[in-house]
Design a protein around this motif. Structure first.
Motif, PDB file in Angstrom:
ATOM      1  N   GLU A 122      -3.082 -11.363  12.662  1.00 50.40           N
ATOM      2  CA  GLU A 122      -2.597  -9.965  13.000  1.00 50.40           C
ATOM      3  C   GLU A 122      -3.649  -9.166  12.575  1.00 50.40           C
ATOM      4  N   PRO A 124      -5.038  -7.145   9.764  1.00 54.05           N
ATOM      5  CA  PRO A 124      -4.835  -6.547   8.383  1.00 54.05           C
ATOM      6  C   PRO A 124      -5.353  -5.010   8.285  1.00 54.05           C
ATOM      7  N   ARG A 125      -4.241  -4.286   7.153  1.00 51.84           N
ATOM      8  CA  ARG A 125      -4.532  -3.211   6.547  1.00 51.84           C
ATOM      9  C   ARG A 125      -5.394  -2.830   6.339  1.00 51.84           C
ATOM     10  N   GLY A 126      -6.445  -3.749   5.826  1.00 55.05           N
ATOM     11  CA  GLY A 126      -8.082  -3.197   5.681  1.00 55.05           C
ATOM     12  C   GLY A 126      -8.598  -2.472   7.123  1.00 55.05           C
ATOM     13  N   ALA A 127      -8.154  -3.336   7.831  1.00 57.78           N
ATOM     14  CA  ALA A 127      -8.484  -2.513   8.951  1.00 57.78           C
ATOM     15  C   ALA A 127      -7.789  -0.869   9.758  1.00 57.78           C
ATOM     16  N   ASN A 129      -8.155   0.932   7.267  1.00 56.24           N
ATOM     17  CA  ASN A 129      -8.620   2.732   6.149  1.00 56.24           C
ATOM     18  C   ASN A 129      -7.192   2.885   5.640  1.00 56.24           C
ATOM     19  N   THR A 130      -6.542   2.283   5.607  1.00 54.20           N
ATOM     20  CA  THR A 130      -5.273   3.484   5.475  1.00 54.20           C
ATOM     21  C   THR A 130      -5.922   3.453   3.392  1.00 54.20           C
ATOM     22  N   PRO A 131      -5.369   4.615   2.870  1.00 53.19           N
ATOM     23  CA  PRO A 131      -5.489   5.426   2.083  1.00 53.19           C
ATOM     24  C   PRO A 131      -4.628   4.482   0.807  1.00 53.19           C
ATOM     25  N   GLY A 132      -5.150   4.164  -0.496  1.00 51.86           N
ATOM     26  CA  GLY A 132      -4.056   4.170  -1.942  1.00 51.86           C
ATOM     27  C   GLY A 132      -4.242   3.127  -2.232  1.00 51.86           C
ATOM     28  N   THR A 133      -3.318   2.721  -3.101  1.00 52.61           N
ATOM     29  CA  THR A 133      -4.294   1.640  -4.194  1.00 52.61           C
ATOM     30  C   THR A 133      -3.284  -0.810  -2.530  1.00 52.61           C
ATOM     31  N   ARG A 134      -3.959  -1.149  -3.539  1.00 50.95           N
ATOM     32  CA  ARG A 134      -4.063  -2.392  -3.274  1.00 50.95           C
ATOM     33  C   ARG A 134      -3.156  -3.245  -4.233  1.00 50.95           C
ATOM     34  N   PRO A 135      -2.408  -3.457  -4.241  1.00 54.27           N
ATOM     35  CA  PRO A 135      -0.747  -3.618  -5.188  1.00 54.27           C
ATOM     36  C   PRO A 135       0.017  -5.182  -4.303  1.00 54.27           C
ATOM     37  N   ALA A 136       0.399  -6.228  -4.660  1.00 50.62           N
ATOM     38  CA  ALA A 136       1.373  -6.370  -4.102  1.00 50.62           C
ATOM     39  C   ALA A 136       2.327  -5.917  -3.559  1.00 50.62           C
ATOM     40  N   PHE A 139       2.867  -6.829   3.491  1.00 54.01           N
ATOM     41  CA  PHE A 139       1.887  -7.908   4.329  1.00 54.01           C
ATOM     42  C   PHE A 139       1.659  -8.001   5.482  1.00 54.01           C
ATOM     43  N   SER A 140       1.301  -9.185   6.573  1.00 55.73           N
ATOM     44  CA  SER A 140       1.360  -8.203   7.824  1.00 55.73           C
ATOM     45  C   SER A 140       2.898  -8.601   7.649  1.00 55.73           C
TER      46      SER A 140
ATOM     47  N   VAL B 280      -8.182   3.757  -2.565  1.00 55.54           N
ATOM     48  CA  VAL B 280      -9.091   4.552  -1.795  1.00 55.54           C
ATOM     49  C   VAL B 280      -8.280   5.872  -1.121  1.00 55.54           C
ATOM     50  N   VAL B 304     -14.523  -2.462  10.184  1.00 58.67           N
ATOM     51  CA  VAL B 304     -14.008  -3.034   8.512  1.00 58.67           C
ATOM     52  C   VAL B 304     -12.897  -4.125   8.867  1.00 58.67           C
ATOM     53  N   ILE B 305     -12.526  -4.975   7.777  1.00 52.32           N
ATOM     54  CA  ILE B 305     -11.756  -6.095   7.359  1.00 52.32           C
ATOM     55  C   ILE B 305     -11.181  -4.911   5.667  1.00 52.32           C
TER      56      ILE B 305
END
Lengths: 422, 480
Positions: A122, A124-127, A129-136, A139-140, B280, B304-305
């Motif tokens: 799948e 991932p979120r990182g791909a 570039n969604t702004p915001g925080t990286r909390p728990a 999920f994909s 970000v 970008v990952i």
């Protein structure tokens, strides 16, 4: 050590390829599976709807897998579990496969042929570039599916889903059935990436809104997700200021695309098609490297597992013919297959009339929804087939069947054209 | 009440470096950390660069510590078993009018005592780094600039300290400091303790601690830096760390390979109020895209990952604040860039001051060698096979993207400062750091954490506090 045919992956593609290879006369077929059991991602797909084409009945994922696992057992096809292939190479013309496992250690072997059945992952979120925080709580959709269906734990109670791929749609229903509140499914594109039947059965039936042309523009929460902001997007898929809406939630599921897992394919030098992110294959589902075949989601992302099985069986048979020396080397009579109109890609990308069977199924997807459509096959501009398709959607795979009799030799190009009927 | 010779507040790279240097001496030392792991603050999100030392103004603590830290790093990395590579840096000039500033930077480097500096023409720079943009008209080459894993450096220092007797206490926030006759009474959320000396290595919160006890106040501004990390398929795009010469267009962003073979683009620089604001922003990411393209062409941003943000502790005086600022109170404050590069030197310097102050003797049995979790995927096949024979768990791959085995994850959990969380495992092993960003391996890693630490899956957290990953059990015996 030398093996006749090594199948990398024991999911639906690997199982069907192994069975077909064995049934086609291969003596020595080995499945290498990285998980602890065969069946691949089907094992976490406990919903039904699998097998309608293959078995004319509705099975769950594990039931569908079980039919193939039993068949593979009956054929005495060995499978090594917990075995991860770490290297696929070529040495002095021979294919080499190196894997590690708890029981076998590190093993390097030669293979007469290899069938790539590694599936996909799948996005991932990182791909995104969604702004915001990286909390728990992010999920994909497939990860959430595994947590719910295999581990028996609910990943969250108030859910927003970004992307309307099939796994996201299935998880909207699944989370709802387990007591979570799914607030909406936001889809960047103006159309869904999933099957129509999943939109009806997983969203509409539960009153979950599908917001097309919307995306997540912010994620809040330091330790755990506390909310997301969604916004409408314009024709260039850019968020439109002023349309933002804050939605409190503790979970964001992502179903934003699947990527064929071709790291091993690249390692051995297989040519990858930019349109599918899978190997460019010929009519035999053979990659640019002789003896290396590909099928299933590692080749291109499928909508239905039934088609994976069908395609994989073809790859398995061809691998058996290859090691038996029946298939011959990739021939010089290859005719290029090109997508036309709204068709986005074709699998395969070339056809050798000499090597092809009497009939050959070409699979493709369209770029956008087409109503009142038609699929045409043109060989050097001459229309050989014309088939009406009332609705075509990017979320569903299309196909066209080529006939050997169309080719006399010397053809240059086959166009698979899809679009609106004029 | 428990009594220590020294209490270090903050288990980032600075606090860990101080702790490790202290552990060369005889004494009772403790590190207090408010989060659940080492390196959870500034140390976990930065450029992962060991700077050569040409940037800081001559005579500043930044310059002195950077140059010394950079010199110490190769031997330290070997002692701590952490990957480090001097890949060299290029500071590129994009405007011919600014070439004098490039020359000035070179001179500053010489004055700071940096070795291996060289001024290059645009053509020569492009010859050495073919993907530099056509706009590059000159460059400063710094041979000693390096890339390192900041998690590994922090963990390596902390584990080495722990191995040599330093205590670490996590999830322990310091809530007050009070001078006593013999030192300091330190209030924490889990009760008080006493120490003869206190080290303030509290990162973006160091001004708060300092201002509790010192007349001369500090003011630290959290300065946010956003980054994008690209897949390993993009890791060869540049071989050197490419900086932009600060100029008309602002400070610019760097494009650099990472020690693990990814490509890193960043950072932005935005002052924020909240010392925990790690969000970000769309604007930040857009800025990275625009600025990175000035110096390096065709940066493959489609690969970008992940994107992330870190906070630098920017002190108003624009230099590190190091030393005894109140009786028995030692500051390591304002540690922004080049803090990672300087950490070994700051540790050496402060531990030296403290040892002198408290009269701590050198310890004869200090063991400088620390071994990290083995990296199976990097071993030659024969060695890897041998390792799997010794411990079959090294053959069971859990993270497929980075090829991390169960054995490595178990080592990380059972290490001297073992991982307690998903992020803890990730930083120690790289499981979950690859292209799927933990999609496949996180349920498996959660299971391993639960099994090894005898806890319920519901109690497995992403990092600290309320970051549990699953919220309830829906099947099985104690489903609720």
């Amino acid at each position: 050590m030398k093996r006749e045919i090594v199948i990398i992956g024991g999911g639906p593609a690997g199982l069907a390829a192994a069975i077909a290879a064995k049934e086609a006369g291969a003596q020595d077929v080995l499945i290498l599976e990285r998980e602890q059991e065969l069946g691949g991602i089907l094992n976490q797909c406990i919903h039904n709807g699998f097998g309608l084409h293959t078995f004319k009945e509705e099975l769950t994922g594990p039931e569908y897998a079980a039919r193939y696992i039993e068949r593979a057992k009956a054929l005495n096809i060995p499978a090594l579990l917990g075995a991860t292939v770490i290297d696929l190479g070529r040495e002095n013309g021979a294919l080499t496969v190196t894997f590690v496992s708890r029981s076998e250690g590190l093993v390097r072997m030669e293979a007469g042929a290899v069938v790539l059945c590694m599936g996909c992952r799948e996005r991932p979120r990182g791909a995104l570039n969604t702004p915001g925080t990286r909390p728990a709580g992010i999920f994909s959709a497939g990860t959430a599916q595994r947590l719910v269906n295999r581990e028996g734990y609910l990943p969250g109670r108030e859910v927003v889903i970004l992307g309307s791929g099939d796994i996201g749609l299935i998880m909207a229903r699944r989370m709802t059935l387990e007591g979570a509140k799914v607030k909406c499914v936001a889809e960047l594109q103006p159309y869904s990436g999933g099957l129509k039947r999943n939109i009806v059965q997983c969203l509409d039936d539960y009153g979950i809104p599908l917001k097309l042309s919307h995306t997540v523009v912010d994620i809040r929460g330091k330790e755990r997700v506390e909310g997301v902001t969604i916004a409408a997007v314009d024709d260039h898929l850019k968020p439109i200021p002023g349309t933002e809406e804050d939605i409190p939630c503790d979970t964001l599921l992502l179903s934003v695309g699947l990527i064929p897992e071709n790291e091993l394919s690249r390692q051995v030098g297989v040519e990858i098609s930019p349109a599918t992110n899978g190997p460019a294959v010929n009519e035999s589902l053979e990659t640019s490297i002789p003896g290396v075949f590909a099928c299933g989601n590692v080749l291109h992302v499928h909508d239905l597992v039934d088609y994976v099985s069908e395609e994989a069986a073809q790859a398995g048979r061809n691998a058996a013919r290859f090691v038996a020396g029946e298939i011959g080397s990739a021939s010089d009579d290859s005719v290029k297959l090109i997508p036309g109109g709204m068709a986005r890609y074709t699998v395969p990308v070339s056809v050798s009339p000499r090597r092809m069977a009497e009939q050959l199924t070409v699979r493709f997807r369209v770029k956008d929804t087409v109503r009142g459509g038609v699929i045409r096959v043109l060989v050097d501009g001459e229309e050989k087939l014309r088939r009406r398709r009332p609705v075509m959607a990017p979320g569903e795979m299309e196909q066209a069947v080529l006939k050997k009799e169309w080719f006399a030799g010397g053809e240059k190009q086959i166009e698979i054209w899809a679009g609106k009927e004029e | 009440m428990e009594r220590y010779d020294v209490a270090v507040i903050g288990a980032g790279v600075t606090g860990s470096a101080v702790a490790r240097e202290l552990s060369r001496r005889a004494g009772r030392f403790i590190v207090l950390e408010r989060t659940s792991d080492v390196g959870e603050g500034t140390s976990k999100a930065n450029s992962a660069i060991v700077h050569a030392g040409f940037d800081a103004m001559p005579g500043t603590l930044k310059a002195r510590m950077n140059v010394r830290g950079s010199q110490m790093m190769p031997a330290l990395a070997a002692e701590l078993d952490i990957p480090f590579k001097q890949n060299g840096a290029l500071v590129v000039c994009l405007n011919p009018e600014e070439l004098p500033q490039l020359e000035a930077l070179y001179q500053r480097g010489i004055e700071n005592g940096v070795q291996g500096l060289e001024l290059l023409s645009g053509e020569e720079a492009r010859r050495r780094e073919p993907n530099l943009s056509e706009q590059v008209c000159g460059a400063l080459y710094a041979a000693t600039s390096g890339i390192i894993c900041p998690f590994a450096l922090t963990l390596g220092l902390a584990e080495s300290a722990a191995k040599n007797g330093v205590e670490f206490r996590f999830d322990t926030r310091v809530t007050g400091l009070e001078k006593t006759e013999t030192g300091w009474r330190i209030e924490t959320e889990h009760g008080p303790l006493e120490a003869s000396a206190v080290v303030n290595a509290a990162g973006v919160f160091a001004d708060g601690l300092h201002n509790l006890v010192c007349a001369k106040k500090l003011h630290i501004t959290p300065r946010k830096g956003e980054y994008m990390l690209l897949d390993k398929t993009a890791g060869q795009h540049v071989a050197h760390t490419v900086f932009q010469l600060p100029g008309r267009l602002g400070k610019g962003v760097l494009v650099s390979p990472t020690i693990h073979g990814n490509l890193l683009v960043g950072p932005t620089a935005t002052d924020v109020e909240d010392g925990e604001d790690l969000a970000v922003t769309a604007a930040g990411l857009a800025e990275l895209e625009e600025k990175s393209a000035l110096a390096v062409q065709r940066v493959p941003l489609r690969q970008v990952i992940t994107s992330f943000a870190g906070l630098r502790a920017h002190e108003a005086g624009d230099d590190f604040v190091l030393g005894e600022t109140a009786e028995g109170f030692f500051d390591a404050a304002g540690i922004e860039s080049p803090g990672l590069s300087s950490a070994p030197a700051i540790g050496e310097y402060l531990a030296g001051l403290i040892a002198q102050k408290l009269g701590l003797a050198d310890k004869k049995d200090f063991d400088p060698i620390r071994r990290g979790v083995p990296r199976l995927a990097e071993l030659p096949p024969a060695e890897r096979a041998e390792k799997i024979r010794e411990n079959p768990a090294y053959g069971a791959i859990v993270c497929r993207c980075e090829q991390i085995s169960e054995g490595e994850i178990l080592d990380a959990i059972h290490g001297i400062l073992g991982a307690r969380t998903l992020d803890g495992v990730k930083r120690r092993t790289r499981a979950g750091m690859g292209r799927c960003q933990a999609g496949f391996c996180s349920p498996r890693v959660m299971e391993l954490l639960a099994r090894e630490l005898h806890m319920d899956l519901r109690d497995v957290r992403k990092n600290g506090g309320g970051s549990a990953i699953v919220v309830e059990k829906i099947r099985g015996e104690d489903a609720q």
